[in-house]
Design an enzyme around this catalytic site. Structure first.
Site, short mmCIF file in Angstrom:
data_model
loop_
_atom_site.label_atom_id
_atom_site.label_comp_id
_atom_site.label_asym_id
_atom_site.label_seq_id
_atom_site.Cartn_x
_atom_site.Cartn_y
_atom_site.Cartn_z
N GLN A 144 -13.03 9.15 -19.37
CA GLN A 144 -12.20 8.00 -18.95
C GLN A 144 -12.85 6.35 -18.45
O GLN A 144 -12.06 6.37 -17.82
CB GLN A 144 -11.33 7.88 -18.35
CG GLN A 144 -9.91 8.84 -18.56
CD GLN A 144 -9.02 9.04 -17.85
OE1 GLN A 144 -8.59 9.56 -16.25
NE2 GLN A 144 -6.98 9.27 -18.01
N TYR A 147 -9.71 2.76 -18.00
CA TYR A 147 -8.67 4.05 -17.54
C TYR A 147 -9.73 3.83 -16.25
O TYR A 147 -8.80 2.74 -14.92
CB TYR A 147 -7.97 5.09 -17.80
CG TYR A 147 -7.02 5.37 -16.46
CD1 TYR A 147 -5.63 4.91 -16.84
CD2 TYR A 147 -6.69 6.36 -15.75
CE1 TYR A 147 -4.59 5.54 -16.41
CE2 TYR A 147 -5.77 6.67 -14.47
CZ TYR A 147 -4.58 5.87 -15.10
OH TYR A 147 -3.88 6.13 -14.84
N GLY A 178 -2.30 10.81 -7.61
CA GLY A 178 -3.01 12.21 -7.84
C GLY A 178 -2.07 12.35 -9.50
O GLY A 178 -1.17 11.76 -10.22
N ILE A 180 0.99 13.44 -11.72
CA ILE A 180 2.29 13.63 -11.67
C ILE A 180 2.84 14.37 -12.58
O ILE A 180 2.37 13.55 -13.71
CB ILE A 180 2.22 12.02 -11.50
CG1 ILE A 180 2.03 11.82 -9.80
CG2 ILE A 180 4.53 12.38 -10.73
CD1 ILE A 180 1.90 12.65 -8.40
P1 NDP Z 1 4.20 6.77 -18.42
O1 NDP Z 1 3.10 7.07 -19.31
O2 NDP Z 1 5.64 8.26 -18.16
O3 NDP Z 1 5.56 5.51 -18.67
C1 NDP Z 1 4.48 3.96 -18.43
C2 NDP Z 1 5.49 3.22 -18.62
O4 NDP Z 1 4.51 1.54 -18.51
C3 NDP Z 1 6.84 3.16 -20.15
O5 NDP Z 1 7.94 2.52 -18.81
C4 NDP Z 1 6.08 1.89 -21.01
O6 NDP Z 1 6.63 1.55 -21.57
C5 NDP Z 1 5.48 0.93 -19.87
N1 NDP Z 1 4.43 0.61 -20.22
C6 NDP Z 1 3.48 0.28 -21.16
N2 NDP Z 1 2.54 -0.08 -21.82
C7 NDP Z 1 3.49 -1.63 -21.10
C8 NDP Z 1 2.88 -2.78 -21.58
N3 NDP Z 1 2.50 -3.10 -22.23
N4 NDP Z 1 4.13 -4.34 -21.10
C9 NDP Z 1 5.08 -2.91 -20.56
N5 NDP Z 1 5.25 -1.76 -19.80
C10 NDP Z 1 4.78 -1.22 -20.50
O7 NDP Z 1 3.32 6.66 -17.32
P2 NDP Z 1 3.05 7.61 -15.78
O8 NDP Z 1 5.03 7.14 -14.91
O9 NDP Z 1 2.72 8.49 -16.18
O10 NDP Z 1 2.75 6.68 -14.98
C11 NDP Z 1 3.14 4.93 -14.95
C12 NDP Z 1 2.08 4.36 -13.85
O11 NDP Z 1 1.37 5.70 -12.87
C13 NDP Z 1 0.85 3.93 -14.80
O12 NDP Z 1 0.05 3.01 -14.42
C14 NDP Z 1 -0.15 5.50 -14.31
O13 NDP Z 1 -1.35 4.50 -15.47
C15 NDP Z 1 -0.29 5.65 -13.17
N6 NDP Z 1 -0.46 7.49 -13.07
C16 NDP Z 1 0.14 8.44 -12.99
C17 NDP Z 1 -0.45 8.99 -13.05
C18 NDP Z 1 0.48 10.54 -13.46
O14 NDP Z 1 -0.37 11.96 -14.13
N7 NDP Z 1 1.53 10.00 -14.67
C19 NDP Z 1 -1.58 9.48 -12.21
C20 NDP Z 1 -2.27 8.26 -11.88
C21 NDP Z 1 -1.99 7.09 -11.42
P3 NDP Z 1 7.60 2.14 -22.92
O15 NDP Z 1 8.75 3.33 -22.61
O16 NDP Z 1 7.91 0.40 -23.37
O17 NDP Z 1 6.32 2.26 -23.39
#
Ligand code: NDP
Length: 240
Positions: A144, A147, A178, A180
């Site tokens: 990563q 990322y 962490g 999620i």
């Molecule tokens: P998901 O993949 O479940 O959801 C991602 C969201 O971001 C969706 O609503 C998606 O929209 C939107 N998105 C993606 N690309 C774009 C873009 N170019 N413009 C606008 N919106 C966009 O992600 P998570 O809920 O798992 O993660 C949310 C955040 O938390 C992220 O930043 C992730 O890096 C961070 N994170 C997550 C962890 C985890 O364990 N899940 C751990 C640590 C950090 P659409 O539905 O239209 O694709």
């Protein structure tokens, strides 16, 4: 006091939980999303919150999207930069496009949203920006480099912008989640996930609502003295 809050990537996963938590605080909540119209429609049907589609990595689209929200709903007081993607692979296999796309959306999205909303917050003397980083931006993660670099960049971006907002009532903080339980983590192969969970001292994945509670605090009136900080919510996996 009720504020207008925009959560990028707010229609699914952690972002959706953040929208619900901010609504519970009495705010008017708007979710942004990137391309999944079905998920956005399902989100709006379930919650009643508006969803605005624009690519957070596209500078002009963000300026236009935020101007539309300000015109149709109200000036934006709270921004949660949550939208993020992964394009994993070892450096050998990672293309320039994988690198650039992750930087453009995960880190560039924070810059673009700040350019659109931070000046107005300063002028009005109140604002909250919460950036969603990652444990992998703090500790690094095999496969990563894109990322981890983008998320680590978010932590630096947060500390720098916090200094520019402090005198004007605008706080800028980050949360480093962490692992999620969301679609993003569901994409991790089961044997890899088992190894990850084994390293989490509390012995489980986190819930999106546990990140959302942290955001709700940082976005609140009571959070006024917290700025430039990173809150780690990771079950003890990385003690920073
Ligand atoms: P998901 O993949 O479940 O959801 C991602 C969201 O971001 C969706 O609503 C998606 O929209 C939107 N998105 C993606 N690309 C774009 C873009 N170019 N413009 C606008 N919106 C966009 O992600 P998570 O809920 O798992 O993660 C949310 C955040 O938390 C992220 O930043 C992730 O890096 C961070 N994170 C997550 C962890 C985890 O364990 N899940 C751990 C640590 C950090 P659409 O539905 O239209 O694709």
């Amino acid at each position: 006091m009720a504020r207008v809050a925009v959560v990028t990537g707010g229609t699914r996963g952690i972002g959706k939980a953040i929208c619900i938590a901010l609504k519970e605080q009495g705010h008017t909540v708007i979710a942004n999303y990137g391309g999944n119209d079905n998920a956005a429609q399902k989100f709006t049907d379930e919650t009643g919150f508006a969803a605005y589609k624009f690519d957070v990595g596209d500078h002009q689209a963000v300026l236009d999207g935020c101007a539309r929200i300000a015109g149709e709903i109200g000036e934006i007081d709270i921004v949660v930069n949550n939208a993020g993607i992964t394009r994993d692979g070892t450096l050998n296999r990672m293309s320039y496009d994988d690198w650039h796309e992750v930087m453009r959306i995960n880190l560039g999205g924070c810059f673009n949203m700040a350019k659109a909303c931070f000046p107005g917050m300063r002028e009005r003397g109140w604002g909250r920006i919460v950036n969603i980083g990652s444990i992998n931006g703090q500790a690094g993660q095999y496969g990563q480099v894109n990322y981890a670099a983008a998320k680590s960049g978010i932590h630096g971006f947060t500390k720098a912008l916090a200094q520019e907002g402090a005198r004007s009532g605008v706080t800028v903080n980050a949360i480093a989640p962490g692992y999620i339980d969301t679609d993003m983590v569901a994409a991790v192969p089961e044997p890899v996930l088992e190894k990850i969970v084994a390293k989490i001292p509390v012995g489980r994945l986190g819930q999106a609502s546990e990140i959302a509670r942290g955001v709700a605090f940082l976005a609140s009136e009571e959070g006024a003295f917290v700025t430039g900080s990173t809150m780690s919510i990771n079950g003890g996996q990385h003690m920073y």
